[in-house]
Structures are given as structure tokens and as C-alpha cells.
Design a protein around this motif. Structure first.
Motif, mmCIF file in Angstrom:
data_model
loop_
_atom_site.group_PDB
_atom_site.id
_atom_site.type_symbol
_atom_site.label_atom_id
_atom_site.label_comp_id
_atom_site.label_asym_id
_atom_site.label_seq_id
_atom_site.Cartn_x
_atom_site.Cartn_y
_atom_site.Cartn_z
ATOM 1 N N VAL A 18 0.914 -1.624 0.112
ATOM 2 C CA VAL A 18 -0.208 0.375 -0.108
ATOM 3 C C VAL A 18 0.954 1.330 -0.396
ATOM 4 O O VAL A 18 1.597 1.668 0.716
ATOM 5 C CB VAL A 18 -0.839 0.467 0.972
ATOM 6 C CG1 VAL A 18 -1.518 1.335 1.516
ATOM 7 C CG2 VAL A 18 -1.655 -1.399 1.054
ATOM 8 N N VAL A 20 1.045 4.670 0.806
ATOM 9 C CA VAL A 20 0.655 5.922 1.609
ATOM 10 C C VAL A 20 0.685 7.129 1.701
ATOM 11 O O VAL A 20 2.070 7.339 1.227
ATOM 12 C CB VAL A 20 0.594 5.444 3.237
ATOM 13 C CG1 VAL A 20 -0.355 6.771 3.625
ATOM 14 C CG2 VAL A 20 -0.129 4.480 3.671
ATOM 15 N N HIS A 28 -4.462 11.382 4.886
ATOM 16 C CA HIS A 28 -3.301 10.853 4.027
ATOM 17 C C HIS A 28 -4.413 9.533 3.072
ATOM 18 O O HIS A 28 -4.969 9.470 3.026
ATOM 19 C CB HIS A 28 -3.004 9.573 4.873
ATOM 20 C CG HIS A 28 -1.965 10.024 6.102
ATOM 21 N ND1 HIS A 28 -2.269 11.242 6.870
ATOM 22 C CD2 HIS A 28 -0.411 9.959 6.119
ATOM 23 C CE1 HIS A 28 -0.982 11.828 7.443
ATOM 24 N NE2 HIS A 28 -0.223 11.051 6.775
ATOM 25 N N THR A 29 -3.680 9.704 2.207
ATOM 26 C CA THR A 29 -4.037 8.498 0.825
ATOM 27 C C THR A 29 -3.957 7.549 0.924
ATOM 28 O O THR A 29 -2.591 7.516 1.097
ATOM 29 C CB THR A 29 -4.671 9.210 -0.535
ATOM 30 O OG1 THR A 29 -3.293 9.509 -0.836
ATOM 31 C CG2 THR A 29 -5.233 10.553 -0.058
ATOM 32 N N THR A 30 -4.345 6.416 0.525
ATOM 33 C CA THR A 30 -3.935 5.069 0.341
ATOM 34 C C THR A 30 -4.213 4.236 -0.998
ATOM 35 O O THR A 30 -5.116 4.332 -1.678
ATOM 36 C CB THR A 30 -4.191 4.379 1.799
ATOM 37 O OG1 THR A 30 -5.482 3.651 1.471
ATOM 38 C CG2 THR A 30 -3.862 4.882 2.579
#
Length: 271
Positions: A18, A20, A28-30
Motif C-alpha cells: 500500500v 500512503v 492521508h491517502t492510500t
């Protein structure tokens, strides 16, 4: 759980990895890397790419070696290393321009600052370039129809051509270099004549530079003679010598077309 481990990136499958990223206001985005064979292959071959901020997707091993060599030269001169600036050079496997640009587009979609560095001897479809640039990829190639070796012999100053010829003999042999010149020029440009120019005041003509560039890239697939021929510099190690010992020291005196490409590829490291 671990972060920034190339061993983990290499060993896990894409659906276990993943990415991040920190966005604005502390959010935050994953993104899951995914299990596409081509991308998972890159993850296992170049795991450091997924730990970098900037990725330069190179057409093949020769381009990777050249940039590594130039980076080594810059570091020897006290400039920041591209690696220290979280940059990775990725080998796209020497396939079609469409394949190289698509691979660069995937990295860009994942949020990496992405550049593509490829030859122009195979026609690059404007549509593929437009798609890549729309995805955020910076595309860098040579003006005209030039392979990497042809670009170097065309755009470097005369003293650097001397150095390339000397290095070609050192890394291969006089017989291999002479044979490639014979095959490309049909005997009109001999190694003996070329060596008479090395270290002298005479300039290499455009025709001589063109022949040298074609001879340097000559491989078995280009000719039915000399089986096993791999070109003068066609490996990461050999092209790294070209970057560190020839291109780096002579870049300032090179044609602006060569300087512009190199400066763009290292702008993220040198500001």
C-alpha cells in the motif's frame, strides 16, 4: 508492518503493498499497488522505485547506466546526488515507446513525480506522448531520430568523441570496434583513420559522427555478421563509465540539445 524496506517490496505481492501519502491538512491517502504482472515485475526488480519521490522511467539498461554515471560525476563535484534526493532510475526493458510511456503513467497515477527518458530512433506517437503528459509524466527524448549512442556521438564536443572511442576500445577490443566501423561504413571509415584523429586538432565531421554512432549501437540483430555483438556500451556498467568519465565532465561544452535533456532529468535533484 514496516516502511521503506526494499526487501519487503520485493518479496510481497502487489495486493499486499500500500502506498500512503500525506495530503493537505494532515490527511492521508492510500493506494494498493495491484497485481499487474508488469508492475509487480518492476517492484521486484527495482523495489527502490516505490521508496522514492521521483522516478525516471528509462527506455533500457543503457539509459539507466548513463544516468547513474552522470549522477556519480555530479556527486564527485559536490552536487547533490539524485539518489540522495529520493530519485530512482527504472529500466523499462527496451520495449516500444508506448509501453515505456504507459509504465511511466502508472507511476504518475500512484503519485510519484515521474519522468520518461527514451530514444527517438523508433517513432513515438504524439497520441501516446499526449496521454502520458496528461497523466503528469514529463517526457524527454532526442530531437531527430537518434538512439542513445547516436545522440552522444552527435552532440558531444570533439574531445569527448576522442574519449568515447578510447573507452570503447578499453571496454571491448580494437577488433570489435574496427569490425563495427567496417560493417556500418562498408570500409569507408576505418579504425586506423579514427585513431589518427584522437587527440588531434581536427574536428569530426557530421558524417563521421553519424557512422561512429551507428557503429557504437551495432548488435547482432542489426547484422548477420559477428554473432554475439552487443554494441560498444550496451550494459549498465559500460554506460555508467560513459556517464561518469565522458558525458559528465563534457556536458557544459556539449550541444544545447544534450544539455537540455540532462538538465531536465536532474532538475529535481539540483533545483
Amino acid at each position: 508492518m514496516t516502511t521503506h524496506s526494499p526487501v519487503v517490496v520485493r518479496e510481497l505481492s502487489g495486493d499486499q503493498l500500500v502506498i500512503v501519502r500525506r495530503e493537505t491538512l494532515g490527511k492521508h491517502t492510500t493506494k494498493i499497488v495491484g497485481t499487474d504482472d508488469a508492475i509487480q515485475g518492476v517492484a521486484r526488480t527495482y523495489p527502490e522505485a516505490f521508496l522514492a519521490r521521483t522516478i525516471v522511467v528509462c527506455e533500457g539498461a543503457s539509459e539507466v547506466g548513463l544516468l547513474r554515471g552522470v549522477d556519480r560525476y555530479y556527486a564527485s563535484q559536490g552536487k547533490p546526488s539524485a539518489y540522495a534526493s529520493a530519485t530512482a532510475f527504472v529500466d523499462a526493458g527496451g520495449r516500444s515507446p508506448e509501453h515505456i510511456l504507459r509504465k511511466a503513467g502508472v507511476f504518475s497515477k500512484w503519485g510519484f513525480s515521474t519522468l520518461a527518458f527514451l530514444d527517438s530512433d523508433v517513432a513515438i506517437d504524439d497520441w501516446d506522448v499526449d496521454i502520458a503528459e496528461a497523466e503528469g509524466v514529463e517526457v524527454h527524448t532526442w530531437e531527430g531520430k537518434l538512439a542513445l549512442e547516436e545522440a552522444l556521438f552527435t552532440l558531444l564536443p570533439d574531445c569527448a568523441i576522442d574519449a568515447l572511442i578510447t573507452l570503447a576500445i578499453e571496454l571491448n577490443s580494437e577488433d570489435l570496434v574496427a569490425g563495427a566501423l567496417e560493417a556500418v561504413s562498408s570500409g569507408t571509415l576505418t579504425l586506423a583513420y579514427v585513431l589518427s584523429l584522437v587527440g588531434g586538432d581536427a574536428a569530426y565531421s557530421d558524417d563521421e559522427r553519424a557512422i561512429l554512432g551507428k557503429a557504437a549501437k551495432l548488435t547482432t540483430k542489426d547484422t548477420k555478421t559477428a554473432p554475439g555483438r552487443k554494441g560498444w556500451f550496451k550494459s549498465i556498467t559500460k554506460m555508467e563509465r560513459v556517464g561518469a568519465d565522458v558525458l559528465g565532465p563534457n556536458l557544459a561544452d556539449s550541444d544545447v540539445k544534450l544539455k537540455d535533456v540532462m538538465q531536465a532529468l536532474f532538475a529535481h535533484a539540483h533545483g
